[in-house]
Design a protein around this motif. Sequence first.
Motif, PDB file in Angstrom:
ATOM      1  N   GLY A  39       0.816  -1.212   0.000  1.00  0.00           N
ATOM      2  CA  GLY A  39       0.000   0.000   0.000  1.00  0.00           C
ATOM      3  C   GLY A  39       0.849   1.261   0.000  1.00  0.00           C
ATOM      4  N   ARG A  40       1.915   1.268   0.785  1.00  0.00           N
ATOM      5  CA  ARG A  40       2.790   2.440   0.822  1.00  0.00           C
ATOM      6  C   ARG A  40       3.501   2.631  -0.510  1.00  0.00           C
ATOM      7  N   ILE A  41       3.954   1.553  -1.105  1.00  0.00           N
ATOM      8  CA  ILE A  41       4.698   1.649  -2.360  1.00  0.00           C
ATOM      9  C   ILE A  41       3.773   2.027  -3.516  1.00  0.00           C
ATOM     10  N   GLU A  42       2.604   1.405  -3.599  1.00  0.00           N
ATOM     11  CA  GLU A  42       1.677   1.705  -4.684  1.00  0.00           C
ATOM     12  C   GLU A  42       1.185   3.144  -4.618  1.00  0.00           C
ATOM     13  N   LYS A  43       1.092   3.713  -3.430  1.00  0.00           N
ATOM     14  CA  LYS A  43       0.692   5.112  -3.278  1.00  0.00           C
ATOM     15  C   LYS A  43       1.694   6.029  -3.979  1.00  0.00           C
ATOM     16  N   ILE A  44       2.970   5.740  -3.813  1.00  0.00           N
ATOM     17  CA  ILE A  44       4.018   6.548  -4.451  1.00  0.00           C
ATOM     18  C   ILE A  44       3.933   6.420  -5.965  1.00  0.00           C
ATOM     19  N   PHE A  45       3.803   5.196  -6.465  1.00  0.00           N
ATOM     20  CA  PHE A  45       3.716   5.007  -7.913  1.00  0.00           C
ATOM     21  C   PHE A  45       2.467   5.678  -8.485  1.00  0.00           C
ATOM     22  N   GLY A  46       1.368   5.636  -7.754  1.00  0.00           N
ATOM     23  CA  GLY A  46       0.153   6.298  -8.201  1.00  0.00           C
ATOM     24  C   GLY A  46       0.329   7.802  -8.291  1.00  0.00           C
ATOM     25  N   ILE A  69      12.698   8.391 -14.587  1.00  0.00           N
ATOM     26  CA  ILE A  69      12.224   7.882 -13.301  1.00  0.00           C
ATOM     27  C   ILE A  69      13.029   8.485 -12.154  1.00  0.00           C
ATOM     28  N   ARG A  70      14.333   8.594 -12.336  1.00  0.00           N
ATOM     29  CA  ARG A  70      15.163   9.201 -11.287  1.00  0.00           C
ATOM     30  C   ARG A  70      14.797  10.668 -11.062  1.00  0.00           C
ATOM     31  N   LEU A  71      14.579  11.407 -12.137  1.00  0.00           N
ATOM     32  CA  LEU A  71      14.199  12.811 -11.992  1.00  0.00           C
ATOM     33  C   LEU A  71      12.834  12.944 -11.316  1.00  0.00           C
ATOM     34  N   THR A  72      11.927  12.035 -11.621  1.00  0.00           N
ATOM     35  CA  THR A  72      10.627  12.036 -10.961  1.00  0.00           C
ATOM     36  C   THR A  72      10.771  11.745  -9.474  1.00  0.00           C
ATOM     37  N   ALA A  73      11.631  10.802  -9.124  1.00  0.00           N
ATOM     38  CA  ALA A  73      11.860  10.484  -7.714  1.00  0.00           C
ATOM     39  C   ALA A  73      12.477  11.676  -6.986  1.00  0.00           C
ATOM     40  N   ILE A  74      13.387  12.381  -7.639  1.00  0.00           N
ATOM     41  CA  ILE A  74      13.991  13.566  -7.026  1.00  0.00           C
ATOM     42  C   ILE A  74      12.927  14.633  -6.789  1.00  0.00           C
ATOM     43  N   ALA A  75      12.086  14.880  -7.791  1.00  0.00           N
ATOM     44  CA  ALA A  75      11.020  15.874  -7.644  1.00  0.00           C
ATOM     45  C   ALA A  75      10.053  15.473  -6.535  1.00  0.00           C
ATOM     46  N   TYR A  76       9.723  14.202  -6.463  1.00  0.00           N
ATOM     47  CA  TYR A  76       8.802  13.707  -5.432  1.00  0.00           C
ATOM     48  C   TYR A  76       9.398  13.896  -4.039  1.00  0.00           C
ATOM     49  N   ASN A  77      10.704  13.713  -3.897  1.00  0.00           N
ATOM     50  CA  ASN A  77      11.351  13.847  -2.591  1.00  0.00           C
ATOM     51  C   ASN A  77      11.634  15.294  -2.234  1.00  0.00           C
ATOM     52  N   ILE A  78      11.786  16.166  -3.218  1.00  0.00           N
ATOM     53  CA  ILE A  78      12.044  17.582  -2.924  1.00  0.00           C
ATOM     54  C   ILE A  78      10.795  18.265  -2.372  1.00  0.00           C
ATOM     55  N   LYS A  79       9.650  17.903  -2.866  1.00  0.00           N
ATOM     56  CA  LYS A  79       8.414  18.567  -2.468  1.00  0.00           C
ATOM     57  C   LYS A  79       8.183  18.535  -0.953  1.00  0.00           C
ATOM     58  N   PRO A  80       8.260  17.371  -0.276  1.00  0.00           N
ATOM     59  CA  PRO A  80       8.072  17.389   1.180  1.00  0.00           C
ATOM     60  C   PRO A  80       9.217  18.089   1.913  1.00  0.00           C
ATOM     61  N   SER A  81      10.432  18.012   1.362  1.00  0.00           N
ATOM     62  CA  SER A  81      11.551  18.650   2.051  1.00  0.00           C
ATOM     63  C   SER A  81      11.416  20.172   2.011  1.00  0.00           C
ATOM     64  N   LEU A  82      10.793  20.723   0.958  1.00  0.00           N
ATOM     65  CA  LEU A  82      10.555  22.164   0.915  1.00  0.00           C
ATOM     66  C   LEU A  82       9.578  22.595   2.001  1.00  0.00           C
ATOM     67  N   LYS A  83       8.581  21.746   2.286  1.00  0.00           N
ATOM     68  CA  LYS A  83       7.638  22.041   3.363  1.00  0.00           C
ATOM     69  C   LYS A  83       8.339  22.043   4.724  1.00  0.00           C
TER      70      LYS A  83
END
Length: 88
Positions: A39-46, A69-83
């Motif tokens: 569930g945790r992993i599929e949420k990220i892929f979704g 895919i790597r650039l998408t993962a970086i963007a996904y991880n940057i968003k919460p870190s900005l908060k």
Amino acid sequence: MRAKGGTPRVITTAMWGRDEAETLARLDAWNQPIHRIRGRIEKIFGTWKRSYGLRRMRWRGLAKAAMQIRLTAIAYNIKPSLKIVAAG
């Protein structure tokens, strides 16, 4: 997988047994730890597919697709870190 000491964790949809209640309990017991992790992993892929355009690859070739895919993962991880940075 078993030869290396691992346990295969594939979701099972049916099991055989004489007692239906016992069979359903075994099925739930088998699938419960799988559902938590999956569930945790599929949420990220979704989220990647819905918000970051990973329904289709933009470029051809394995190396370029891996880069997307790597650039998408970086963007996904940057968003919460900005908060976190904005809050602190």
